[in-house]
Design a protein around this motif. Sequence first.
Motif, PDB file in Angstrom:
ATOM      1  N   GLY A  76       0.750  16.705   0.807  1.00  0.00           N
ATOM      2  CA  GLY A  76       0.357  15.335   0.523  1.00  0.00           C
ATOM      3  C   GLY A  76      -0.303  14.691   1.724  1.00  0.00           C
ATOM      4  O   GLY A  76      -0.513  15.323   2.757  1.00  0.00           O
ATOM      5  N   LEU A  77      -0.620  13.412   1.562  1.00  0.00           N
ATOM      6  CA  LEU A  77      -1.393  12.724   2.586  1.00  0.00           C
ATOM      7  C   LEU A  77      -0.510  11.864   3.478  1.00  0.00           C
ATOM      8  O   LEU A  77       0.651  11.589   3.191  1.00  0.00           O
ATOM      9  CB  LEU A  77      -2.502  11.883   1.962  1.00  0.00           C
ATOM     10  CG  LEU A  77      -2.165  10.788   0.932  1.00  0.00           C
ATOM     11  CD1 LEU A  77      -1.682   9.510   1.600  1.00  0.00           C
ATOM     12  CD2 LEU A  77      -3.395  10.468   0.094  1.00  0.00           C
ATOM     13  N   ALA A 124       2.620  11.022  -3.460  1.00  0.00           N
ATOM     14  CA  ALA A 124       1.433  11.599  -2.824  1.00  0.00           C
ATOM     15  C   ALA A 124       1.560  11.736  -1.318  1.00  0.00           C
ATOM     16  O   ALA A 124       0.683  12.325  -0.683  1.00  0.00           O
ATOM     17  CB  ALA A 124       0.204  10.729  -3.145  1.00  0.00           C
ATOM     18  N   LEU A 125       2.635  11.178  -0.728  1.00  0.00           N
ATOM     19  CA  LEU A 125       2.763  11.168   0.722  1.00  0.00           C
ATOM     20  C   LEU A 125       3.541  12.371   1.237  1.00  0.00           C
ATOM     21  O   LEU A 125       4.526  12.797   0.639  1.00  0.00           O
ATOM     22  CB  LEU A 125       3.463   9.886   1.191  1.00  0.00           C
ATOM     23  CG  LEU A 125       2.742   8.566   0.911  1.00  0.00           C
ATOM     24  CD1 LEU A 125       3.551   7.404   1.463  1.00  0.00           C
ATOM     25  CD2 LEU A 125       1.336   8.575   1.502  1.00  0.00           C
ATOM     26  N   THR A 145      -3.786  16.388  -0.437  1.00  0.00           N
ATOM     27  CA  THR A 145      -3.034  16.388  -1.688  1.00  0.00           C
ATOM     28  C   THR A 145      -3.438  17.628  -2.490  1.00  0.00           C
ATOM     29  O   THR A 145      -4.572  18.103  -2.379  1.00  0.00           O
ATOM     30  CB  THR A 145      -3.308  15.119  -2.512  1.00  0.00           C
ATOM     31  OG1 THR A 145      -4.722  14.967  -2.676  1.00  0.00           O
ATOM     32  CG2 THR A 145      -2.739  13.893  -1.826  1.00  0.00           C
ATOM     33  N   PRO A 146      -2.528  18.162  -3.300  1.00  0.00           N
ATOM     34  CA  PRO A 146      -2.828  19.419  -4.000  1.00  0.00           C
ATOM     35  C   PRO A 146      -4.091  19.349  -4.856  1.00  0.00           C
ATOM     36  O   PRO A 146      -4.941  20.248  -4.791  1.00  0.00           O
ATOM     37  CB  PRO A 146      -1.580  19.652  -4.854  1.00  0.00           C
ATOM     38  CG  PRO A 146      -0.476  18.956  -4.119  1.00  0.00           C
ATOM     39  CD  PRO A 146      -1.120  17.742  -3.501  1.00  0.00           C
ATOM     40  N   TYR A 147      -4.237  18.289  -5.642  1.00  0.00           N
ATOM     41  CA  TYR A 147      -5.343  18.238  -6.603  1.00  0.00           C
ATOM     42  C   TYR A 147      -6.667  17.858  -5.948  1.00  0.00           C
ATOM     43  O   TYR A 147      -7.715  18.416  -6.268  1.00  0.00           O
ATOM     44  CB  TYR A 147      -5.018  17.269  -7.739  1.00  0.00           C
ATOM     45  CG  TYR A 147      -3.892  17.728  -8.630  1.00  0.00           C
ATOM     46  CD1 TYR A 147      -3.934  18.972  -9.249  1.00  0.00           C
ATOM     47  CD2 TYR A 147      -2.783  16.923  -8.854  1.00  0.00           C
ATOM     48  CE1 TYR A 147      -2.902  19.406 -10.059  1.00  0.00           C
ATOM     49  CE2 TYR A 147      -1.743  17.345  -9.666  1.00  0.00           C
ATOM     50  CZ  TYR A 147      -1.801  18.590 -10.265  1.00  0.00           C
ATOM     51  OH  TYR A 147      -0.774  19.014 -11.061  1.00  0.00           O
ATOM     52  N   ASN A 148      -6.658  16.895  -5.020  1.00  0.00           N
ATOM     53  CA  ASN A 148      -7.925  16.455  -4.443  1.00  0.00           C
ATOM     54  C   ASN A 148      -8.577  17.568  -3.625  1.00  0.00           C
ATOM     55  O   ASN A 148      -9.782  17.799  -3.732  1.00  0.00           O
ATOM     56  CB  ASN A 148      -7.730  15.218  -3.569  1.00  0.00           C
ATOM     57  CG  ASN A 148      -9.058  14.691  -3.047  1.00  0.00           C
ATOM     58  OD1 ASN A 148      -9.742  13.932  -3.716  1.00  0.00           O
ATOM     59  ND2 ASN A 148      -9.448  15.130  -1.855  1.00  0.00           N
ATOM     60  N   VAL A 151       0.834  -1.201   0.000  1.00  0.00           N
ATOM     61  CA  VAL A 151       0.000   0.000   0.000  1.00  0.00           C
ATOM     62  C   VAL A 151       0.870   1.253   0.000  1.00  0.00           C
ATOM     63  O   VAL A 151       0.658   2.183  -0.791  1.00  0.00           O
ATOM     64  CB  VAL A 151      -0.941  -0.001   1.221  1.00  0.00           C
ATOM     65  CG1 VAL A 151      -1.688   1.326   1.333  1.00  0.00           C
ATOM     66  CG2 VAL A 151      -1.939  -1.153   1.122  1.00  0.00           C
ATOM     67  N   LEU A 152       1.865   1.282   0.874  1.00  0.00           N
ATOM     68  CA  LEU A 152       2.736   2.455   0.968  1.00  0.00           C
ATOM     69  C   LEU A 152       3.479   2.724  -0.336  1.00  0.00           C
ATOM     70  O   LEU A 152       3.553   3.870  -0.792  1.00  0.00           O
ATOM     71  CB  LEU A 152       3.751   2.241   2.092  1.00  0.00           C
ATOM     72  CG  LEU A 152       3.439   2.898   3.435  1.00  0.00           C
ATOM     73  CD1 LEU A 152       4.365   2.364   4.513  1.00  0.00           C
ATOM     74  CD2 LEU A 152       3.547   4.416   3.350  1.00  0.00           C
ATOM     75  N   SER A 153       4.011   1.669  -0.937  1.00  0.00           N
ATOM     76  CA  SER A 153       4.794   1.868  -2.163  1.00  0.00           C
ATOM     77  C   SER A 153       3.937   2.430  -3.285  1.00  0.00           C
ATOM     78  O   SER A 153       4.423   3.202  -4.117  1.00  0.00           O
ATOM     79  CB  SER A 153       5.441   0.548  -2.597  1.00  0.00           C
ATOM     80  OG  SER A 153       4.459  -0.419  -2.937  1.00  0.00           O
ATOM     81  N   GLY A 154       2.674   2.061  -3.301  1.00  0.00           N
ATOM     82  CA  GLY A 154       1.772   2.607  -4.316  1.00  0.00           C
ATOM     83  C   GLY A 154       1.622   4.110  -4.190  1.00  0.00           C
ATOM     84  O   GLY A 154       1.749   4.851  -5.177  1.00  0.00           O
ATOM     85  N   PHE A 155       1.384   4.580  -2.966  1.00  0.00           N
ATOM     86  CA  PHE A 155       1.245   6.018  -2.757  1.00  0.00           C
ATOM     87  C   PHE A 155       2.579   6.739  -2.932  1.00  0.00           C
ATOM     88  O   PHE A 155       2.620   7.877  -3.405  1.00  0.00           O
ATOM     89  CB  PHE A 155       0.648   6.292  -1.369  1.00  0.00           C
ATOM     90  CG  PHE A 155      -0.841   6.065  -1.300  1.00  0.00           C
ATOM     91  CD1 PHE A 155      -1.725   7.079  -1.628  1.00  0.00           C
ATOM     92  CD2 PHE A 155      -1.353   4.834  -0.932  1.00  0.00           C
ATOM     93  CE1 PHE A 155      -3.091   6.883  -1.574  1.00  0.00           C
ATOM     94  CE2 PHE A 155      -2.719   4.624  -0.874  1.00  0.00           C
ATOM     95  CZ  PHE A 155      -3.598   5.646  -1.204  1.00  0.00           C
ATOM     96  N   GLN A 156       3.687   6.077  -2.552  1.00  0.00           N
ATOM     97  CA  GLN A 156       5.001   6.675  -2.769  1.00  0.00           C
ATOM     98  C   GLN A 156       5.290   6.853  -4.261  1.00  0.00           C
ATOM     99  O   GLN A 156       5.895   7.842  -4.674  1.00  0.00           O
ATOM    100  CB  GLN A 156       6.077   5.813  -2.101  1.00  0.00           C
ATOM    101  CG  GLN A 156       6.105   5.933  -0.586  1.00  0.00           C
ATOM    102  CD  GLN A 156       7.004   4.905   0.088  1.00  0.00           C
ATOM    103  OE1 GLN A 156       7.244   3.828  -0.455  1.00  0.00           O
ATOM    104  NE2 GLN A 156       7.495   5.225   1.279  1.00  0.00           N
ATOM    105  N   SER A 157       4.830   5.897  -5.064  1.00  0.00           N
ATOM    106  CA  SER A 157       5.066   5.992  -6.508  1.00  0.00           C
ATOM    107  C   SER A 157       4.338   7.181  -7.125  1.00  0.00           C
ATOM    108  O   SER A 157       4.766   7.724  -8.139  1.00  0.00           O
ATOM    109  CB  SER A 157       4.639   4.688  -7.207  1.00  0.00           C
ATOM    110  OG  SER A 157       3.230   4.559  -7.230  1.00  0.00           O
ATOM    111  N   PHE A 158       3.232   7.589  -6.506  1.00  0.00           N
ATOM    112  CA  PHE A 158       2.503   8.775  -6.957  1.00  0.00           C
ATOM    113  C   PHE A 158       3.097  10.061  -6.389  1.00  0.00           C
ATOM    114  O   PHE A 158       2.619  11.148  -6.714  1.00  0.00           O
ATOM    115  CB  PHE A 158       1.030   8.700  -6.512  1.00  0.00           C
ATOM    116  CG  PHE A 158       0.180   7.801  -7.349  1.00  0.00           C
ATOM    117  CD1 PHE A 158      -0.051   8.075  -8.679  1.00  0.00           C
ATOM    118  CD2 PHE A 158      -0.407   6.676  -6.794  1.00  0.00           C
ATOM    119  CE1 PHE A 158      -0.846   7.248  -9.454  1.00  0.00           C
ATOM    120  CE2 PHE A 158      -1.204   5.840  -7.560  1.00  0.00           C
ATOM    121  CZ  PHE A 158      -1.427   6.117  -8.894  1.00  0.00           C
TER     122      PHE A 158
END
Length: 382
Positions: A210-211, A195-196, A284-287, A186-193
């Motif tokens: 970020g979140l 977004a954290l 997050t900036p966009y959300n 889960v963490l790696s997915g958000f890190q790839s964006f």
Amino acid sequence: MSREMGTNKTDVFIIADNICSPLGRTTQQNFEQIKNGISGVQKHDRPDLSDVPIAASLFKNNEFFVPGTHSYTKFEQLLIASITNALSHTDIKADDPKTGLIISSTKGNISLLETEENNSALQKRIGLNTSAQLIAGHFGFINQPIIISNACISGVMAIVTGMRLIQSGQYDQIVITGADVISKFVLSGFQSFQALSTERCKPFDKNRKGLNLGEGAATVILSGDEKYQGNIRVTGGGITNDANHISGPSRTGQELGDAIIKAMNNAGVKAEDIGLISAHGTATPYNDEMEAKAIMLAGLQKAPVSGLKGFYGHTLGAAGLIETILAKQSMEQNTLLPTLGFQETGTAPLNIINAVSNAAIKHCVKTASGFGGCNGALVLSK
């Protein structure tokens, strides 16, 4: 039955709830911690989860939530602990043919892929349907459990689904529960964006980066029984999709705005009736910008807005449930909860709450948005 907007519509009451998080094991413990400004989001050095330190709201490593058994995963234990507490406040019977079970999660037992051999047995074990059957069996539910897994709107969508199932007459009462645990996957997915945030998140703030992610579980029990008159009701719901991008939200906010308007129309309320918006507020900036635009498009720019992810991080499949329960508590206690980390507006202008304050709240809107462009909104009413 009650008459709303000229049509007969069954009232759907929240009759019990529970929040199980790093801030506490009951709803009341969680509410008190937030009123006291205590956050579960801390800096963690967890090589099992991330190669770099993270800011997140996590349970203690290897903590057990169902004593005396090792047959349930952490994810399942959280669901069992939360349901057990919520059911203890009711006389609801799991084996009643008119009792339903809805389970909300985004990732379930996906973390087992990191620790177990990937074979056909594991593929079955990580299926959400496997967990759902185990949970149903533990409590003795006789109806087939319903799984809602629609990114980050899962919790809100589960409550809206439960409301509609009771209004349709399929069930008299429904146990709605949700949980997610944080894994390397889960963490790696958000890190790839990217977004954290490396610090505690700041929803709607000019300096948001970020979140944060968080672990937790929550349960809401709904009933259509008129004996619960006086309880907070779920009165409306709306679900939409941006059809915009697999991960990026709508740039206009129109689709979340539509979901909010659908929910308010469903509830028979107007913008001026709304005393609280429990926002998704991921920081997050966009959300956050999209959500602010959506709130304005729905005519709610004057309504007080509270975003709670500075206390919990983003708890994924549990987020909509946790935040709805806390909105219910706010309504019952006439208390607005602060948006931790917010100092200066960094989105389209909203009425962001940044301190605990008193207010009479008759109707509340809860919003959610997620990957794939999904949006959800519901209305709670006194």
